[in-house]
Design an enzyme around this catalytic site. Structure first.
Site, PDB file in Angstrom:
ATOM      1  N   GLU A  92       0.733  -1.843   0.238  1.00 40.35           N
ATOM      2  CA  GLU A  92       0.404   0.693   0.247  1.00 40.35           C
ATOM      3  C   GLU A  92       0.734   0.939  -0.013  1.00 40.35           C
ATOM      4  O   GLU A  92       2.193   1.422   0.908  1.00 40.35           O
ATOM      5  CB  GLU A  92      -0.666  -0.012   1.297  1.00 40.35           C
ATOM      6  CG  GLU A  92      -1.871   1.813   0.966  1.00 40.35           C
ATOM      7  CD  GLU A  92      -2.542   0.628   2.652  1.00 40.35           C
ATOM      8  OE1 GLU A  92      -2.458   0.531   3.276  1.00 40.35           O
ATOM      9  OE2 GLU A  92      -3.622   2.071   1.846  1.00 40.35           O
ATOM     10  N   CYS A 135      -6.571   0.906   3.187  1.00 39.00           N
ATOM     11  CA  CYS A 135      -7.378   1.798   3.222  1.00 39.00           C
ATOM     12  C   CYS A 135      -7.636   2.862   1.571  1.00 39.00           C
ATOM     13  O   CYS A 135      -8.464   3.684   1.540  1.00 39.00           O
ATOM     14  CB  CYS A 135      -7.618   2.943   4.622  1.00 39.00           C
ATOM     15  SG  CYS A 135      -8.076   1.781   5.619  1.00 39.00           S
ATOM     16  N   ASN A 145     -12.432  -2.781   1.155  1.00 38.69           N
ATOM     17  CA  ASN A 145     -11.179  -3.024   1.493  1.00 38.69           C
ATOM     18  C   ASN A 145     -12.025  -3.205   3.296  1.00 38.69           C
ATOM     19  O   ASN A 145     -12.533  -1.994   3.189  1.00 38.69           O
ATOM     20  CB  ASN A 145     -10.257  -2.084   1.811  1.00 38.69           C
ATOM     21  CG  ASN A 145      -8.949  -1.751   2.621  1.00 38.69           C
ATOM     22  OD1 ASN A 145      -8.664  -2.932   2.788  1.00 38.69           O
ATOM     23  ND2 ASN A 145      -9.088  -0.979   3.446  1.00 38.69           N
ATOM     24  N   GLU A 146     -11.794  -4.369   4.074  1.00 36.68           N
ATOM     25  CA  GLU A 146     -12.480  -3.589   5.231  1.00 36.68           C
ATOM     26  C   GLU A 146     -13.958  -3.134   5.987  1.00 36.68           C
ATOM     27  O   GLU A 146     -12.934  -2.227   6.335  1.00 36.68           O
ATOM     28  CB  GLU A 146     -11.675  -3.719   6.612  1.00 36.68           C
ATOM     29  CG  GLU A 146     -10.439  -2.194   6.054  1.00 36.68           C
ATOM     30  CD  GLU A 146      -9.227  -2.216   7.348  1.00 36.68           C
ATOM     31  OE1 GLU A 146      -9.176  -1.246   8.253  1.00 36.68           O
ATOM     32  OE2 GLU A 146      -8.745  -3.021   7.572  1.00 36.68           O
TER      33      GLU A 146
HETATM   34  O1  AHR Z   1      -2.144  -1.196   6.990  1.00 32.94           O
HETATM   35  C1  AHR Z   1      -3.013  -0.182   6.968  1.00 32.94           C
HETATM   36  C2  AHR Z   1      -4.384   0.267   7.320  1.00 32.94           C
HETATM   37  O2  AHR Z   1      -5.056  -0.657   7.862  1.00 32.94           O
HETATM   38  C3  AHR Z   1      -4.739  -0.001   5.709  1.00 32.94           C
HETATM   39  O3  AHR Z   1      -4.449   0.689   5.147  1.00 32.94           O
HETATM   40  C4  AHR Z   1      -5.916  -1.296   6.344  1.00 32.94           C
HETATM   41  O4  AHR Z   1      -6.715  -1.366   5.298  1.00 32.94           O
HETATM   42  C5  AHR Z   1      -5.471  -1.322   7.777  1.00 32.94           C
HETATM   43  O5  AHR Z   1      -6.726  -0.421   8.384  1.00 32.94           O
END
Ligand code: AHR
Length: 662
Positions: free
Chosen positions: A55, A261, A391-392
């Protein structure tokens, strides 16, 4: 007579086959069969179990893995990203001697509408022979150059004065001494890409790039770029070779990108849209990074896919589920109420965007999107197999409705693609329960779980997946880490990972997160690799991840580890690699006392010369820029016996590789 002959023949055949069966049984009892045969009946481990999560957080991409040296290369920095940022941020305007001129930001006739800002640089008067008017960029806290190496400079420029304009391009040290220099003459009134190769005369870690007008004139400039020629695999628009190599060394089965995120974004306008990140860099859409800095998209989908191919990893892109992050606008403080959903009337277009990605990655060169991949230099398919949607997410009706639309469309059009669903940001709780229930209902094949917890949680939950149902979706443990980069954290993760191997039939994929963190630019404290412009250090967590990844097996061998009680301070796994026939033991002691684990290789024929890799130290030991190898694995020989009581030092991970014999 004929009948008699036949009867005799049948009788003889019967006797021979009985004898053969007997002989086989005899051999089986007396001679252990080769491990590869035994593996056939053992539980399969997913071939994709250990991969990477990438990321652009902590300056992992721009200023990090992406090898571009110029910060704010397209003059697109702006105050919505950081209050003090503006299009000329990180650029210094200068004049020398009694020269004078000006620099201005323009937007009326950009190189491309996606890249609206550019500058106009004018020298009204040049003082004597060495006078100049120009701009200077210090990169991301300095540009690192090596004597004799080649650096590719490029800029989009157009002549605005009547006469052609000559630019002096140089790399300079802090005293303003020239390390490399080239002249460029711009003689077109249309935007065009100008290039030059710079070869510095000395090593320097904090150089600046200088663009100077040395005669009277006026010019428009945009997309000022400088790359080392030595990117990873010499790819143009490529990656920092040393950092990319660290990932290649891990031999990951897959790479998830671009987040995190970052994918669902801070509000709908901030979602990561893959189409914004392909094509020539001057046409990519830059935007505010959810982590509070600027994202050029220079490290975009093409580069991610190419990198995956270069290191033999499967690409695992994650796309937004048409909802934004529940914490958008900083609403995590009030329970994550910031999720926004794309209007339903826009969903058809959005679904098409997702389908287009699959065509772009896998489609034939004569398809609309496959032809764009080919035009970028990759006619062959990228063999995309996985795609994550969301994503989550907070599991709201808005999310469910949109996820289902995307999921069903992908499954309808591309049944061979595995769509990965989501189960919220925690290992349990409301979103976790609702996410899994919804995924089961929708027959989603793989579900993404995320958890960042204390090391003790990993140790006491090492049996988490032993009783997971095998009949519904598989698990993608897409983000996990214990809070910290000390040895004790890494060992807690190692203990847990033996459980991932033991359950490698239901846990299909797993990736530690986050991956990279740049010194002084870190938003997330616990990461796998720390770096600055010239150095990096590997955390104990990296070593654990690598040891599991490069020593993976494809079968779980049940009876080798003789550990009946559930002493959670020790953990162990035994896997087999059917390609090499090797047996691989991973033994973890998370406690402060030495421990013994018994193993039994009865039934295997093996070489007594084994290899042992040991990672051990004290609980709070960690690596740093000043002591990068305080914790690192050591390799040595080990004598292998049928029955062993293997002594594990306190706080250790031991990997043992055993060669089996035919
Ligand atoms: O890995 C860091 C963050 O943690 C990611 O962006 C998110 O998906 C999670 O909350």
């Amino acid at each position: 007579m004929k009948e008699l002959v036949n009867t005799r023949f049948i009788y003889t055949t019967h006797v021979i086959s009985k004898a053969l069966i007997g002989l086989t049984l005899f051999c089986f009892i007396l001679n252990p069969v080769h491990a590869q045969n035994k593996y056939r009946n053992a539980k399969k481990i997913s071939p994709d179990l250990f991969g990477l999560f990438f990321e652009d957080i902590n300056y992992a991409a721009d200023g990090g893995l992406y090898a571009e040296f110029i910060q704010n290369r397209s003059f697109e920095y702006n105050p919505t990203e950081r209050k003090e940022w503006h299009p000329l941020y990180n650029w210094d305007y200068f004049t020398t001697g009694y020269s004078y001129g000006n620099v201005n930001i323009e937007t009326s006739q950009p190189v491309h509408p996606n890249n609206p800002h550019y500058i106009i640089l004018e020298a009204e008067h040049i003082y004597q022979q060495d006078g100049s008017v120009g701009i200077k960029n210090q990169g991301f806290d300095g540009i690192v150059v090596k004597a004799g190496n080649l650096y590719q400079f490029s800029v989009f420029a157009k002549q605005l004065s009547i006469e052609p304009v000559t630019l002096k391009i140089s790399l300079q040290n802090r005293k303003g001494e020239v390390l490399a220099e080239q002249n460029l003459t711009v003689s077109s009134i249309q935007w065009g890409k100008q290039t030059a190769v710079l070869q510095p005369s000395a090593d320097y870690d904090t150089a600046s790039l200088v663009i100077a007008l040395v005669s009277k004139g006026k010019i428009a400039l945009d997309v000022v770029s400088l790359f080392p020629e030595e990117t990873f695999k010499k790819r143009p628009n490529g990656m920092r070779a040393d950092l990319a190599q660290l990932l290649a060394d891990m031999k990951p089965a897959f790479i998830r990108f671009p987040g995190g995120c970052l994918v669902h974004g801070d509000g709908l306008g901030n979602m990561y849209r893959w189409k914004n990140t392909i094509g020539p860099i001057e046409q990519r859409v830059e935007q505010r990074n959810i982590w509070g800095y600027h994202q050029t998209g220079g490290l975009g989908y093409y580069e991610y896919f190419q990198f995956c191919e270069d290191i033999g990893a499967k690409p695992l892109p994650v796309l937004p589920a048409a909802v934004s992050c529940q914490n958008s606008g900083g609403t995590w403080r009030i329970g994550g109420t910031g999720q926004r959903a794309l209007p339903l009337e826009d969903m058809q277009d959005y679904i098409q965007e997702v389908l287009d990605l699959i065509e772009w990655a896998n489609g034939p060169v004569n398809s609309t999107w496959g032809s764009k991949r080919a035009a970028a230099g990759h006619p062959a398919s990228f063999n995309l197999q996985y795609i994550g949607i969301g994503n989550e997410e907070k599991i709201t009706p808005e999310f469910e409705q949109r996820f289902k639309l995307v999921h069903d469309a992908v499954k309808g059009r591309y049944p061979e693609i595995t769509v990965i669903g989501t189960s919220g940001p925690f290992h349990s709780g409301e979103d976790f329960e609702k996410g899994w229930a919804f995924a089961k209902n929708q027959q989603v094949k793989v579900v993404d779980e995320h958890y960042y917890v204390q090391p003790e949680w990993f140790i006491s939950n090492q049996y988490r997946y032993d009783n997971y149902p095998r009949s519904s979706g598989n698990v993608y443990l897409g983000e996990y880490a214990s809070w910290g980069n000390q040895l004790k954290n890494a060992l807690a993760e190692a203990a847990f990972m033996t459980g991932l191997e033991r359950n490698g039939d239901v846990v299909q994929l797993a990736s530690y997160a986050p991956l990279f963190a740049k010194k002084n630019n870190t938003q997330w404290k616990t990461d796998m690799i720390f770096f600055d412009n010239t150095r990096y250090y590997l955390t104990p967590n990296y070593h654990v991840q690598k040891l599991f990844s490069v020593n993976k097996g494809d079968r779980y061998l049940n009876n080798i580890i003789q550990k009946e009680d559930r002493d959670t301070s020790i953990a162990a796994s035994a896997t087999g690699d059917s390609r090499t026939g090797d047996i691989i033991l991973k033994l973890v002691n998370t406690g402060k006392d030495k421990k013994t684990i018994a193993t039994d290789l009865t039934g295997y024929k093996f070489s007594s010369d084994g290899v042992k890799i040991l990672l051990s130290g004290t609980a709070d030991q960690q690596n740093s820029f000043s002591d990068p190898d305080a914790v690192k694995p050591d390799q040595g020989p080990i004598a292998i016996k049928k029955k062993m009581n293997i002594e594990l030092p306190p706080l250790s991970l031991m990997v043992i590789r055993i060669k089996t014999l035919k």
